[in-house]
Design a protein around this motif. Structure first.
Motif, PDB file in Angstrom:
ATOM      1  N   ALA A   1       0.857  -1.192   0.000  1.00  0.00           N
ATOM      2  CA  ALA A   1       0.000   0.000   0.000  1.00  0.00           C
ATOM      3  C   ALA A   1       0.887   1.235   0.000  1.00  0.00           C
ATOM      4  CB  ALA A   1      -0.931   0.013   1.210  1.00  0.00           C
ATOM      5  N   VAL A   2       0.426   2.263  -0.704  1.00  0.00           N
ATOM      6  CA  VAL A   2       1.094   3.561  -0.692  1.00  0.00           C
ATOM      7  C   VAL A   2       0.093   4.600  -0.203  1.00  0.00           C
ATOM      8  CG1 VAL A   2       2.207   5.374  -2.047  1.00  0.00           C
ATOM      9  CG2 VAL A   2       2.674   2.971  -2.559  1.00  0.00           C
ATOM     10  N   VAL A   3       0.435   5.271   0.885  1.00  0.00           N
ATOM     11  CA  VAL A   3      -0.388   6.359   1.414  1.00  0.00           C
ATOM     12  C   VAL A   3       0.190   7.664   0.873  1.00  0.00           C
ATOM     13  CG1 VAL A   3      -1.256   7.518   3.470  1.00  0.00           C
ATOM     14  CG2 VAL A   3      -0.842   5.049   3.514  1.00  0.00           C
ATOM     15  N   THR A   4      -0.508   8.276  -0.060  1.00  0.00           N
ATOM     16  CA  THR A   4      -0.054   9.519  -0.676  1.00  0.00           C
ATOM     17  C   THR A   4      -0.578  10.690   0.139  1.00  0.00           C
ATOM     18  OG1 THR A   4      -0.252   8.428  -2.813  1.00  0.00           O
ATOM     19  CG2 THR A   4       0.065  10.811  -2.824  1.00  0.00           C
ATOM     20  N   VAL A   5       0.318  11.540   0.602  1.00  0.00           N
ATOM     21  CA  VAL A   5      -0.063  12.694   1.411  1.00  0.00           C
ATOM     22  C   VAL A   5       0.264  13.954   0.623  1.00  0.00           C
ATOM     23  CG1 VAL A   5       0.208  13.894   3.618  1.00  0.00           C
ATOM     24  CG2 VAL A   5       0.454  11.404   3.515  1.00  0.00           C
ATOM     25  N   VAL A   6      -0.764  14.735   0.297  1.00  0.00           N
ATOM     26  CA  VAL A   6      -0.576  16.006  -0.406  1.00  0.00           C
ATOM     27  C   VAL A   6      -1.283  17.097   0.382  1.00  0.00           C
ATOM     28  CG1 VAL A   6      -0.503  14.828  -2.642  1.00  0.00           C
ATOM     29  CG2 VAL A   6      -2.652  15.821  -1.845  1.00  0.00           C
ATOM     30  N   ASP A   7      -0.894  18.347   0.119  1.00  0.00           N
ATOM     31  CA  ASP A   7      -1.686  19.427   0.697  1.00  0.00           C
ATOM     32  C   ASP A   7      -2.829  19.747  -0.256  1.00  0.00           C
ATOM     33  OD1 ASP A   7      -0.551  20.940  -1.328  1.00  0.00           O
ATOM     34  OD2 ASP A   7       0.606  22.235  -0.005  1.00  0.00           O
ATOM     35  N   SER A   8      -3.784  20.524   0.222  1.00  0.00           N
ATOM     36  CA  SER A   8      -4.993  20.765  -0.570  1.00  0.00           C
ATOM     37  C   SER A   8      -4.686  21.513  -1.860  1.00  0.00           C
ATOM     38  CB  SER A   8      -6.028  21.529   0.264  1.00  0.00           C
ATOM     39  OG  SER A   8      -5.469  22.703   0.827  1.00  0.00           O
ATOM     40  N   ALA A   9      -3.587  22.270  -1.904  1.00  0.00           N
ATOM     41  CA  ALA A   9      -3.211  22.928  -3.154  1.00  0.00           C
ATOM     42  C   ALA A   9      -2.757  21.920  -4.197  1.00  0.00           C
ATOM     43  CB  ALA A   9      -2.103  23.953  -2.900  1.00  0.00           C
ATOM     44  N   GLY A  10      -2.383  20.731  -3.756  1.00  0.00           N
ATOM     45  CA  GLY A  10      -1.984  19.681  -4.681  1.00  0.00           C
ATOM     46  C   GLY A  10      -3.086  18.702  -5.001  1.00  0.00           C
ATOM     47  N   ASP A  11      -4.249  18.872  -4.371  1.00  0.00           N
ATOM     48  CA  ASP A  11      -5.384  17.970  -4.621  1.00  0.00           C
ATOM     49  C   ASP A  11      -6.198  18.542  -5.779  1.00  0.00           C
ATOM     50  OD1 ASP A  11      -7.250  15.958  -4.387  1.00  0.00           O
ATOM     51  OD2 ASP A  11      -8.326  16.915  -2.738  1.00  0.00           O
ATOM     52  N   THR A  12      -5.638  18.457  -6.971  1.00  0.00           N
ATOM     53  CA  THR A  12      -6.209  19.077  -8.157  1.00  0.00           C
ATOM     54  C   THR A  12      -6.619  17.997  -9.158  1.00  0.00           C
ATOM     55  OG1 THR A  12      -4.055  19.185  -9.246  1.00  0.00           O
ATOM     56  CG2 THR A  12      -4.678  21.067  -7.857  1.00  0.00           C
ATOM     57  N   PRO A  13      -7.325  18.378 -10.218  1.00  0.00           N
ATOM     58  CA  PRO A  13      -7.681  17.383 -11.239  1.00  0.00           C
ATOM     59  C   PRO A  13      -6.476  16.642 -11.802  1.00  0.00           C
ATOM     60  CG  PRO A  13      -8.970  19.368 -11.565  1.00  0.00           C
ATOM     61  CD  PRO A  13      -7.994  19.675 -10.462  1.00  0.00           C
ATOM     62  N   ARG A  14      -5.322  17.311 -11.880  1.00  0.00           N
ATOM     63  CA  ARG A  14      -4.132  16.645 -12.441  1.00  0.00           C
ATOM     64  C   ARG A  14      -3.660  15.502 -11.558  1.00  0.00           C
ATOM     65  NH1 ARG A  14      -3.461  22.051 -13.074  1.00  0.00           N
ATOM     66  NH2 ARG A  14      -2.096  22.247 -11.273  1.00  0.00           N
ATOM     67  N   LEU A  15      -3.890  15.597 -10.257  1.00  0.00           N
ATOM     68  CA  LEU A  15      -3.523  14.500  -9.360  1.00  0.00           C
ATOM     69  C   LEU A  15      -4.346  13.262  -9.652  1.00  0.00           C
ATOM     70  CD1 LEU A  15      -1.995  13.517  -6.746  1.00  0.00           C
ATOM     71  CD2 LEU A  15      -3.993  14.347  -5.476  1.00  0.00           C
ATOM     72  N   HIS A  16      -5.621  13.448  -9.982  1.00  0.00           N
ATOM     73  CA  HIS A  16      -6.567  12.337 -10.132  1.00  0.00           C
ATOM     74  C   HIS A  16      -6.693  11.846 -11.568  1.00  0.00           C
ATOM     75  CE1 HIS A  16      -8.315  12.896  -6.032  1.00  0.00           C
ATOM     76  NE2 HIS A  16      -7.848  14.112  -6.225  1.00  0.00           N
ATOM     77  N   ALA A  17      -6.195  12.626 -12.528  1.00  0.00           N
ATOM     78  CA  ALA A  17      -6.424  12.322 -13.936  1.00  0.00           C
ATOM     79  C   ALA A  17      -5.654  11.078 -14.371  1.00  0.00           C
ATOM     80  CB  ALA A  17      -6.008  13.517 -14.796  1.00  0.00           C
ATOM     81  N   PRO A  18      -6.095  10.425 -15.426  1.00  0.00           N
ATOM     82  CA  PRO A  18      -5.277   9.358 -16.018  1.00  0.00           C
ATOM     83  C   PRO A  18      -3.883   9.884 -16.337  1.00  0.00           C
ATOM     84  CG  PRO A  18      -7.457   9.379 -16.999  1.00  0.00           C
ATOM     85  CD  PRO A  18      -7.380  10.605 -16.125  1.00  0.00           C
ATOM     86  N   GLY A  19      -2.865   9.165 -15.922  1.00  0.00           N
ATOM     87  CA  GLY A  19      -1.499   9.629 -16.077  1.00  0.00           C
ATOM     88  C   GLY A  19      -1.001  10.447 -14.915  1.00  0.00           C
ATOM     89  N   GLY A  20      -1.898  10.831 -13.996  1.00  0.00           N
ATOM     90  CA  GLY A  20      -1.487  11.578 -12.807  1.00  0.00           C
ATOM     91  C   GLY A  20      -0.843  10.667 -11.778  1.00  0.00           C
ATOM     92  N   LEU A  21      -0.396  11.252 -10.687  1.00  0.00           N
ATOM     93  CA  LEU A  21       0.343  10.498  -9.685  1.00  0.00           C
ATOM     94  C   LEU A  21      -0.436   9.306  -9.155  1.00  0.00           C
ATOM     95  CD1 LEU A  21       2.670   9.989  -7.749  1.00  0.00           C
ATOM     96  CD2 LEU A  21       1.701  11.734  -6.220  1.00  0.00           C
ATOM     97  N   LEU A  22      -1.700   9.491  -8.799  1.00  0.00           N
ATOM     98  CA  LEU A  22      -2.467   8.387  -8.221  1.00  0.00           C
ATOM     99  C   LEU A  22      -2.625   7.251  -9.223  1.00  0.00           C
ATOM    100  CD1 LEU A  22      -5.246  10.377  -6.326  1.00  0.00           C
ATOM    101  CD2 LEU A  22      -3.080   9.494  -5.438  1.00  0.00           C
TER     102      LEU A  22
END
Length: 851
Positions: free
Chosen positions: A403-424
């Protein structure tokens, strides 16, 4: 005994680079090659928690020990300085290390430099890091006096290679904020003999004392031509196809191991949830996420008290049987993930490691003698991103993390984080479980901002406030039941249209339905209960499937992430209760449910949002309303959320509204787009828990108060609120199959809003000479409201509309309002408020507007 290969061997053999110095150097450092025109090699720390996953206790222990040594150094000198020490860390690699040093000192405030500009925060300084991939550092303390004290300044970096960065910083800060003493701290000191005298030169020039504290020391021996040779080697490896050997003839030259590169994502659904499971940390309100704007000893105490509960939430969300867990921070956000990982390490049986993503481009080579074995590449996702481009996570792919627990601040919780090809998405290709924890990004309050109360009031609940059971809904409102707010409908309308008052500053006199009208209500409820139940099921299942995948199928306890229903009082409240009942009956989910106020032209109750942000992850909030008309509240909510985020720095609220009926085609999440009678629209408070519409008036609602409303206890004899809910809920079982089929159809189709209703309203406004579109109220629900609490002019009814309009026709007859049959109306009916109302005025048909 098994021999351990030094993670600098590969570079040393090919480039002739040597580390000379303390015995600990080879334990603490490895070597890699960087894509950088200024320096070929990269010293990779094994104890920093940046590029190399490491035990958080090891990472924290090294920084804390350095802080203790600094404390002992300052204490041994008898406290000759007149002020307290301040610790300054360097972005991005030493932001967490500097924090740990400050912890070791015990009572020192902490600040780290940043490469993320923050609008409205004045710079207190800046400097350049000449060899870095990203060179400019900003100093943005919330307290402008933080760097102006007379005590020692402690500068912390992970390693000194030339000392240029430290010298640049010292000169800049001494020019702005001169002081008598500096202490320079690093894990390793790798300066050449020629560079070692520069700190002494600075001390002589300024008359300041400069001390140096490090965990290990040595130097790097670089052969002539190493930069060109290193660049050529990087170019060969970067040009090779992934997984192939760029020089197969060279014996022992291993393949580069790079996780799949960035795929096109610009056209993807920006809020696609991916496979990450959100974990609501419960981060304390007002606690900074790190030292970007300063972190005080008081902040440290608050964090220490909150860490056990936050780590427990992470532990609960981890998959059963996880043996290896990585807590992955994000660029400058190193300290919060480190502390969470260290706390998690104490309470779970798994092996816990921590590391952080980075903007630094480094070659990855899959060899045990090389420090960077693999890399994951993804687009920058912080907002605002400090420039577009790639970001990296090293030594994660192929490392065998369960398991990987990804910790970001709210300024990094953007569509690019969740998009295909994004970090997640990239992480999900290399580990079976990806968790996401979002820490609110701290944004300093603007100058002279009024202080807010430390604690907001708890929500009001029945039976003290409303006739709903206390577990059905919590009202984030203040009780104004003892205040006289009602005014005659005609007086209210005149004041509103003449600009003398806002509609939310008073209340209409509660309409008392006739016996005939009550019969119509009960008949309509009996006829439409099944249709309402089906719409409730569809909108609830859509929310669960799209925004909370896995929640509906959770077993063995509550899911790690679940919706928090927030209905827009008051029309949305019965719908929120019904959605909560559906989720509990169908899936065993006990969803929190609150009601908040939103006022057209004045936005949503910001204090209610603050309450929710204190207790939940804002991205778990689902706003709920009864129906859409022309979409005014949809637009109002989106704008209000933007303003709130800009003012408070709390991001993550999704302004999309889930509604029972969307005849105006204004939202993506709905139970139906038919304009049919929802019986809860037929009545006022007596079908809404005996609660009035909400009130916002400056003499009653202060800056720290929730919006207000009244509880009409005296109408209990006519109350049908719970009866309405029970009647609809009783139909849930019979509509389950239909709901499943309809939900599948909706999820596979195109639900893009067309705003057809808005276009129709503009057309009607023009046709009937109405300049203010707010006086055109489309749909059965809005038309009913016009007849119950405004001064109507006329009703437009779609030709052929049947029993759904019986109550509308009855109310219109009682008030003397004409009903005009209209073809090609996208709604069942539309209510028109006279555009130029004054008491005694007449409409175009000669009737008195007042009825």
């Amino acid at each position: 005994m098994k021999n351990v290969v030094w993670s600098g061997t590969w570079v040393a053999e090919r480039l002739g680079v040597e580390l000379v110095g303390d015995e600990r150097l080879s334990e603490m450092l490895g070597l890699a090659l960087r894509r950088n025109p200024k320096r070929a090699h990269l010293l990779v720390s094994n104890v920093l928690g940046k590029h190399v996953p490491q035990s958080p206790s090891v990472v924290y222990g090294h920084g804390f020990a350095l802080g203790r040594r600094v404390r002992d150094l300052l204490g041994a000198d008898g406290g000759e300085e007149t002020g307290d020490p301040v610790v300054l860390g360097y972005a991005e690699t030493a932001t967490g290390l500097g924090h740990c040093v400050a912890d070791g000192l015990g009572s020192a405030p902490y600040l780290h430099s940043t490469r993320r500009p923050v609008e409205g925060v004045a710079r207190a300084g800046g400097f350049e890091e000449s060899h870095s991939h990203a060179t400019s550092h900003l100093l943005l303390p919330e307290d402008p006096e933080l760097l102006a004290g007379e005590g020692p300044l402690i500068l912390v970096d992970d390693e000194f290679s030339t000392g240029n960065t430290v010298i640049n910083t010292l000169r800049e800060l001494h020019r702005r904020y001169p002081r008598k003493r500096y202490v320079v701290v690093a894990l390793v000191d790798m300066r050449s003999p020629a560079d070692r005298g520069r700190l002494e030169d600075f001390a002589r020039e300024t008359g300041a004392r400069v001390d140096l504290v490090t965990a290990a020391a040595g130097t790097v021996r670089l052969p002539e031509g190493v930069l060109e040779k290193g660049q050529a080697l990087v170019a060969r490896y970067e040009a090779a196809p992934h997984g192939t050997d760029p020089a197969p003839a060279e014996e022992g030259l291993p393949a580069q191991r790079v996780a799949p590169g960035v795929t096109p994502w610009a056209g993807a659904d920006p809020w696609h949830p991916g496979r990450a499971v959100r974990v609501a940390l419960g981060w304390p309100r007002g606690l900074p996420d790190g030292g970007r704007h300063g972190f005080t000893p008081e902040h440290r105490l608050r964090l220490e008290g909150a860490l056990p509960a936050m780590a427990a939430r992470l532990a609960e969300a981890l998959p059963d049987g996880a043996r290896r867990v990585l807590v992955l921070g994000s660029e400058e956000l190193m300290y919060a993930p480190l502390r969470l990982a260290r706390e998690l390490e104490q309470i779970v049986p798994a092996e816990v490691s921590c590391s952080t993503t980075t903007r630094s481009p480094v070659l990855a080579v899959d060899d045990p003698g090389y420090a960077i074995r693999s890399r994951i590449v993804f687009p920058a996702h912080d907002d605002p991103a400090d420039g577009p481009g790639e970001r990296y996570a090293y030594n994660v792919a192929g490392a065998g993390f369960d398991a990987v627990v990804t910790v970001v601040d709210s300024a990094g919780d953007t569509p690019r984080l969740h998009a295909p090809g994004g970090l997640l998405d990239r992480l999900a290709a290399h580990t079976p479980h990806v968790l996401l924890a979002v820490v609110p990004a701290h944004v300093p309050a603007p100058p002279h901002a009024s202080e807010r109360p430390a604690m907001l009031p708890e929500p009001l609940r029945g039976p003290a406030f409303s006739s709903y059971p206390p577990d059905e809904v919590g009202w984030l409102l203040q009780d104004l039941s003892d205040v006289t707010l009602e005014a005659p409908t005609e007086e209210r309308e005149e004041a509103i249209q003449n600009g003398g008052a806002h509609y939310a500053e008073s209340l209409p006199v509660e309409y008392q339905p006739s016996e005939h009208y009550q019969e119509l209500f009960h008949a309509a409820l009996e006829t439409s209960a099944t249709r309402i139940a089906r719409a409730v099921g569809v909108v609830t299942e859509t929310v669960l499937a799209e925004r909370f995948p896995g929640a509906a199928d959770a077993s063995g306890g509550a899911p790690a992430r679940r919706p928090v229903l927030v209905s827009l009082a008051r029309a949305g409240t019965p719908v929120g209760v019904l959605m909560r009942r559906w989720a509990r009956r169908r899936h065993g989910l006990d969803l929190p449910h609150y009601a908040v106020s939103i006022v057209r032209g004045r936005g949503i109750d910001a204090n209610a949002l603050r309450y929710l942000a204190d207790r939940y992850d804002p991205s778990d909030v689902v706003f709920v309303d009864g129906w859409t008309g022309k979409g005014a509240i949809t637009r109002e909510l989106a704008e209000a959320i933007r303003e709130f985020e800009a003012a408070d720095g709390v991001t993550g609220f999704d302004p999309e509204i889930a509604v029972l009926a969307d005849p105006g085609s204004c939202v993506r999440t709905y139970g139906t787009r038919e304009d049919f009678l929802i019986p809860s629209a037929c009545l006022n408070s007596t079908v809404s828990g005996l609660i009035s519409r909400t009130v916002l008036r400056s003499d009653l609602v202060g800056p720290h108060d929730y919006h207000g409303a009244k509880f009409y206890r005296e109408l209990a004899g006519a109350d049908v609120s719970v009866a309405f809910l029970d009647t609809v809920s009783a139909r849930f079982a019979e509509v389950e199959e239909a709901v499943a089929a309809q939900t599948r159809e909706l999820l596979s189709g195109d639900r893009t809003p067309t705003w057809e209703g808005w276009a129709a309203v503009e057309r009607i406004s023009k046709e009937y000479g109405i300049d203010d579109v707010n006086l055109v109220k489309p749909g059965v629900g809005e038309t009913t409201r016009v007849l119950l609490r405004r001064v109507p002019w006329k009703i437009l009814a779609r030709s052929g509309a049947g029993a759904d309009l019986d109550h509308v026709r009855l109310l219109a007859e009682q008030r003397g309002v004409p009903v005009e049959e209209v073809r090609e109306l996208p709604y069942s009916c539309v209510g028109l408020i006279h555009p130029k109302y004054t008491r005694g005025a007449t409409g175009a048909d000669g009737r008195a507007v007042t009825g």
